[in-house]
Write a protein that holds these residues in place. Structure first.
Motif, PDB file in Angstrom:
ATOM      1  N   ILE A  35      25.424  32.324  28.957  1.00  0.00           N
ATOM      2  CA  ILE A  35      26.144  33.556  28.618  1.00  0.00           C
ATOM      3  C   ILE A  35      27.168  33.875  29.706  1.00  0.00           C
ATOM      4  O   ILE A  35      26.930  33.632  30.880  1.00  0.00           O
ATOM      5  CB  ILE A  35      25.178  34.759  28.472  1.00  0.00           C
ATOM      6  CG1 ILE A  35      24.222  34.530  27.312  1.00  0.00           C
ATOM      7  CG2 ILE A  35      25.938  36.040  28.252  1.00  0.00           C
ATOM      8  CD1 ILE A  35      23.452  35.758  26.916  1.00  0.00           C
ATOM      9  N   VAL A  36      28.319  34.377  29.279  1.00  0.00           N
ATOM     10  CA  VAL A  36      29.347  34.793  30.215  1.00  0.00           C
ATOM     11  C   VAL A  36      29.678  36.258  29.940  1.00  0.00           C
ATOM     12  O   VAL A  36      29.775  36.663  28.788  1.00  0.00           O
ATOM     13  CB  VAL A  36      30.627  33.947  30.016  1.00  0.00           C
ATOM     14  CG1 VAL A  36      31.702  34.365  30.981  1.00  0.00           C
ATOM     15  CG2 VAL A  36      30.335  32.476  30.159  1.00  0.00           C
ATOM     16  N   ALA A  37      29.846  37.053  30.989  1.00  0.00           N
ATOM     17  CA  ALA A  37      30.293  38.437  30.818  1.00  0.00           C
ATOM     18  C   ALA A  37      31.719  38.560  31.347  1.00  0.00           C
ATOM     19  O   ALA A  37      32.009  38.168  32.473  1.00  0.00           O
ATOM     20  CB  ALA A  37      29.368  39.397  31.547  1.00  0.00           C
ATOM     21  N   LEU A  38      32.589  39.096  30.510  1.00  0.00           N
ATOM     22  CA  LEU A  38      34.006  39.222  30.861  1.00  0.00           C
ATOM     23  C   LEU A  38      34.427  40.673  30.934  1.00  0.00           C
ATOM     24  O   LEU A  38      33.879  41.518  30.230  1.00  0.00           O
ATOM     25  CB  LEU A  38      34.872  38.573  29.773  1.00  0.00           C
ATOM     26  CG  LEU A  38      34.906  37.074  29.593  1.00  0.00           C
ATOM     27  CD1 LEU A  38      35.703  36.770  28.339  1.00  0.00           C
ATOM     28  CD2 LEU A  38      35.551  36.434  30.782  1.00  0.00           C
ATOM     29  N   GLU A  39      35.429  40.939  31.781  1.00  0.00           N
ATOM     30  CA  GLU A  39      36.044  42.253  31.756  1.00  0.00           C
ATOM     31  C   GLU A  39      37.153  42.177  30.724  1.00  0.00           C
ATOM     32  O   GLU A  39      37.990  41.284  30.782  1.00  0.00           O
ATOM     33  CB  GLU A  39      36.617  42.569  33.132  1.00  0.00           C
ATOM     34  CG  GLU A  39      36.731  44.039  33.402  1.00  0.00           C
ATOM     35  CD  GLU A  39      37.030  44.267  34.875  1.00  0.00           C
ATOM     36  OE1 GLU A  39      36.162  44.753  35.579  1.00  0.00           O
ATOM     37  OE2 GLU A  39      38.131  43.912  35.297  1.00  0.00           O
ATOM     38  N   ARG A  40      37.168  43.099  29.787  1.00  0.00           N
ATOM     39  CA  ARG A  40      38.022  42.915  28.620  1.00  0.00           C
ATOM     40  C   ARG A  40      39.523  43.003  28.930  1.00  0.00           C
ATOM     41  O   ARG A  40      40.298  42.188  28.443  1.00  0.00           O
ATOM     42  CB  ARG A  40      37.661  43.927  27.543  1.00  0.00           C
ATOM     43  CG  ARG A  40      37.828  43.387  26.148  1.00  0.00           C
ATOM     44  CD  ARG A  40      37.562  44.472  25.152  1.00  0.00           C
ATOM     45  NE  ARG A  40      36.150  44.510  24.791  1.00  0.00           N
ATOM     46  CZ  ARG A  40      35.674  43.901  23.702  1.00  0.00           C
ATOM     47  NH1 ARG A  40      36.456  43.204  22.937  1.00  0.00           N
ATOM     48  NH2 ARG A  40      34.398  44.001  23.407  1.00  0.00           N
ATOM     49  N   ASN A  41      39.931  43.970  29.762  1.00  0.00           N
ATOM     50  CA  ASN A  41      41.387  44.083  29.935  1.00  0.00           C
ATOM     51  C   ASN A  41      41.993  43.134  30.955  1.00  0.00           C
ATOM     52  O   ASN A  41      43.168  42.806  30.854  1.00  0.00           O
ATOM     53  CB  ASN A  41      41.831  45.532  30.181  1.00  0.00           C
ATOM     54  CG  ASN A  41      40.907  46.243  31.125  1.00  0.00           C
ATOM     55  OD1 ASN A  41      40.143  45.580  31.823  1.00  0.00           O
ATOM     56  ND2 ASN A  41      40.950  47.560  31.153  1.00  0.00           N
ATOM     57  N   THR A  42      41.195  42.657  31.903  1.00  0.00           N
ATOM     58  CA  THR A  42      41.772  41.692  32.834  1.00  0.00           C
ATOM     59  C   THR A  42      41.378  40.260  32.497  1.00  0.00           C
ATOM     60  O   THR A  42      42.012  39.317  32.950  1.00  0.00           O
ATOM     61  CB  THR A  42      41.314  41.977  34.275  1.00  0.00           C
ATOM     62  OG1 THR A  42      39.889  41.961  34.297  1.00  0.00           O
ATOM     63  CG2 THR A  42      41.837  43.288  34.788  1.00  0.00           C
ATOM     64  N   GLY A  43      40.332  40.104  31.708  1.00  0.00           N
ATOM     65  CA  GLY A  43      39.862  38.771  31.367  1.00  0.00           C
ATOM     66  C   GLY A  43      39.113  38.101  32.498  1.00  0.00           C
ATOM     67  O   GLY A  43      38.882  36.902  32.487  1.00  0.00           O
ATOM     68  N   ILE A  45      35.966  37.097  34.933  1.00  0.00           N
ATOM     69  CA  ILE A  45      34.534  36.859  34.744  1.00  0.00           C
ATOM     70  C   ILE A  45      33.754  37.771  35.683  1.00  0.00           C
ATOM     71  O   ILE A  45      34.021  37.813  36.882  1.00  0.00           O
ATOM     72  CB  ILE A  45      34.175  35.399  35.094  1.00  0.00           C
ATOM     73  CG1 ILE A  45      35.005  34.425  34.273  1.00  0.00           C
ATOM     74  CG2 ILE A  45      32.687  35.162  34.941  1.00  0.00           C
ATOM     75  CD1 ILE A  45      34.440  34.043  32.972  1.00  0.00           C
ATOM     76  N   ILE A  46      32.829  38.524  35.147  1.00  0.00           N
ATOM     77  CA  ILE A  46      32.017  39.391  35.999  1.00  0.00           C
ATOM     78  C   ILE A  46      30.719  38.695  36.358  1.00  0.00           C
ATOM     79  O   ILE A  46      30.274  38.717  37.499  1.00  0.00           O
ATOM     80  CB  ILE A  46      31.683  40.716  35.285  1.00  0.00           C
ATOM     81  CG1 ILE A  46      32.945  41.350  34.739  1.00  0.00           C
ATOM     82  CG2 ILE A  46      30.986  41.661  36.241  1.00  0.00           C
ATOM     83  CD1 ILE A  46      32.667  42.468  33.794  1.00  0.00           C
ATOM     84  N   LYS A  50      21.812  34.560  34.135  1.00  0.00           N
ATOM     85  CA  LYS A  50      20.818  35.623  34.001  1.00  0.00           C
ATOM     86  C   LYS A  50      21.424  37.006  34.117  1.00  0.00           C
ATOM     87  O   LYS A  50      21.059  37.922  33.392  1.00  0.00           O
ATOM     88  CB  LYS A  50      19.726  35.452  35.058  1.00  0.00           C
ATOM     89  CG  LYS A  50      18.870  34.240  34.828  1.00  0.00           C
ATOM     90  CD  LYS A  50      17.634  34.248  35.697  1.00  0.00           C
ATOM     91  CE  LYS A  50      16.918  32.916  35.635  1.00  0.00           C
ATOM     92  NZ  LYS A  50      17.512  31.886  36.530  1.00  0.00           N
ATOM     93  N   LYS A  51      22.389  37.143  35.058  1.00  0.00           N
ATOM     94  CA  LYS A  51      23.006  38.455  35.246  1.00  0.00           C
ATOM     95  C   LYS A  51      23.755  38.884  33.987  1.00  0.00           C
ATOM     96  O   LYS A  51      23.705  40.044  33.584  1.00  0.00           O
ATOM     97  CB  LYS A  51      23.972  38.408  36.438  1.00  0.00           C
ATOM     98  CG  LYS A  51      23.366  38.993  37.696  1.00  0.00           C
ATOM     99  CD  LYS A  51      24.233  38.710  38.877  1.00  0.00           C
ATOM    100  CE  LYS A  51      25.156  39.842  39.251  1.00  0.00           C
ATOM    101  NZ  LYS A  51      26.041  39.422  40.372  1.00  0.00           N
ATOM    102  N   ALA A  52      24.450  37.950  33.372  1.00  0.00           N
ATOM    103  CA  ALA A  52      25.187  38.258  32.144  1.00  0.00           C
ATOM    104  C   ALA A  52      24.231  38.546  30.998  1.00  0.00           C
ATOM    105  O   ALA A  52      24.494  39.382  30.146  1.00  0.00           O
ATOM    106  CB  ALA A  52      26.110  37.100  31.783  1.00  0.00           C
ATOM    107  N   ILE A  63      33.442  45.730  28.879  1.00  0.00           N
ATOM    108  CA  ILE A  63      32.752  44.472  29.174  1.00  0.00           C
ATOM    109  C   ILE A  63      32.385  43.781  27.870  1.00  0.00           C
ATOM    110  O   ILE A  63      31.984  44.414  26.909  1.00  0.00           O
ATOM    111  CB  ILE A  63      31.461  44.730  29.993  1.00  0.00           C
ATOM    112  CG1 ILE A  63      31.812  45.337  31.343  1.00  0.00           C
ATOM    113  CG2 ILE A  63      30.712  43.425  30.226  1.00  0.00           C
ATOM    114  CD1 ILE A  63      30.612  45.606  32.200  1.00  0.00           C
ATOM    115  N   LYS A  64      32.585  42.476  27.878  1.00  0.00           N
ATOM    116  CA  LYS A  64      32.263  41.704  26.684  1.00  0.00           C
ATOM    117  C   LYS A  64      31.354  40.563  27.123  1.00  0.00           C
ATOM    118  O   LYS A  64      31.648  39.877  28.092  1.00  0.00           O
ATOM    119  CB  LYS A  64      33.565  41.168  26.096  1.00  0.00           C
ATOM    120  CG  LYS A  64      33.405  40.518  24.755  1.00  0.00           C
ATOM    121  CD  LYS A  64      34.763  40.347  24.075  1.00  0.00           C
ATOM    122  CE  LYS A  64      35.579  39.267  24.750  1.00  0.00           C
ATOM    123  NZ  LYS A  64      36.732  38.827  23.953  1.00  0.00           N
ATOM    124  N   THR A  65      30.248  40.384  26.431  1.00  0.00           N
ATOM    125  CA  THR A  65      29.434  39.213  26.749  1.00  0.00           C
ATOM    126  C   THR A  65      29.666  38.162  25.661  1.00  0.00           C
ATOM    127  O   THR A  65      29.686  38.476  24.482  1.00  0.00           O
ATOM    128  CB  THR A  65      27.926  39.537  26.825  1.00  0.00           C
ATOM    129  OG1 THR A  65      27.543  40.219  25.657  1.00  0.00           O
ATOM    130  CG2 THR A  65      27.600  40.353  28.047  1.00  0.00           C
TER     131      THR A  65
END
Lengths: 136, 202
Positions: A35-43, A45-46, A50-52, A63-65
């Motif tokens: 799984i990857v978590a992204l910040e939506r407006n900057t794109g 990777i957060i 496991k953290k995502a 935030i988008k996973t």
């Protein structure tokens, strides 16, 4: 191989829909959910792994996973590539002066099409692999 | 293939082995001999579909909305493939949102309910296994009769799945130890034989 072989690293990856496992030096060094978590407006990777996963289903609108793999194949090319790259970083290779030449074996589902196979290879190449073999 | 290597089968031998890998997105059934895949069936029904089944079941039967992660937890805690287990897991408390009132609530579920709601997906996997057995050349069928079927992948940890497949096929069914990592182990071994294993795809 040969003289520069100390610069090359061999890793094996099981790129799964649910979990990605990386083996390095005969040991499982990375075992994380895919799984990857992204910040939506900057794109940007957060988090990955496991953290995502902790964020999955609990995100606010910025935030988008993403689960880059669906049905055993890469569905989101860019985030898959990010994920592979970040997970390879997790191995913690000390050689920071030169990026190591990676030799990889990646496992793929047997029902995969040629295009999907290509996607796996390209992602791995983008993530820094020099020699790649796929295994069903 | 990687799964077969991972559980310690000598894939280069001229004997047939059947390996079933139930992963997150796909279930794959392959018959392997002489370092190659003789026939394989791949269906896109696996862990994720089990989760979706559980979500839908909770919505329909208990009027409770749950997320993907909760569904995954239910599957791990009380997931089962058959109604009668020898050592059943305890009831599990599911937390989610009540669809009628919108208020968070918790309910208890037991494994028989989950077995019923997974039944449909598991039947499809069973059908795929039967299909794969049907398409196996007779000499390899004979080998499989002796060696049985190997189960790997997260899905093989579903309670009673081995028993259910055994009842359906009358073959012995072995669940690999540490099924989650069998494929990764096999890939690791393939890495060591980078130039020796000719079946690796360039």
């Amino acid at each position: 191989m040969g003289f520069f072989s100390f610069l090359s690293k061999e890793i094996a990856i099981d790129l799964g829909t649910a979990n990605t496992i990386i083996i390095f030096n005969d040991k499982v060094v990375v075992d994380e959910p895919s799984i990857v978590a992204l910040e939506r407006n900057t794109g940007k990777i957060i988090a990955i792994g496991k953290k995502a996963q902790m964020m999955h289903g609990k995100t606010h609108e910025n935030i988008k996973t993403i689960r880059p793999l669906r049905d055993g194949v890469i569905a989101d090319f860019q985030s898959a590539e990010f994920m592979i790259r970040e997970m390879i970083k997790m191995i913690g290779l000390k050689n920071s002066l030169f990026p190591p030449a990676l030799k990889m074996v990646i496992c793929i589902p047997s029902g995969i099409t040629g295009v999907e196979e290509r996607a796996v290879k390209d992602s791995a190449e983008q993530a820094g692999a020099k020699e790649i073999r796929l295994i069903h | 293939m990687a799964a077969a290597i991972g559980i310690g089968i000598d894939v280069l031998e001229p004997t047939g082995n059947m390996v079933i890998d139930i992963g997150g997105g796909t279930s794959e059934i392959a018959v392997i001999a002489l370092g190659g895949i003789v026939n394989n069936t791949s269906i896109r029904i696996a862990g994720d579909d089990f989760n979706a089944d559980i979500e839908e079941y909770m919505r329909k039967e208990h009027n409770i909305n749950i997320g993907e992660r909760t569904a995954e937890r239910i599957k791990i805690e009380v997931g089962a493939a058959i109604d009668e287990l020898d050592n059943p897991p305890d009831e599990y408390e599911v937390l989610g949102r009540d669809m009628l009132t919108g208020i968070p609530k918790g309910i208890k579920v037991n494994y028989t309910e989950i077995a019923q709601c997974l039944d449909k997906s598991i039947s499809k996997i069973e059908a795929a296994v039967l299909n794969a057995l049907e398409n196996t050349p007779p000499e390899l069928s004979a080998d499989i009769y002796r060696t049985g079927i190997y189960l790997v992948g997260g899905g093989s940890m579903l309670r009673g799945l081995d028993k259910r497949l055994h009842l359906k096929t009358k073959l012995s069914v072995h669940v690999a130890e540490d099924p989650l990592r069998a494929v990764a182990r096999g890939t690791g071994i393939a890495l060591k034989n980078f130039d020796k294993f000719t079946f690796l795809i360039k």
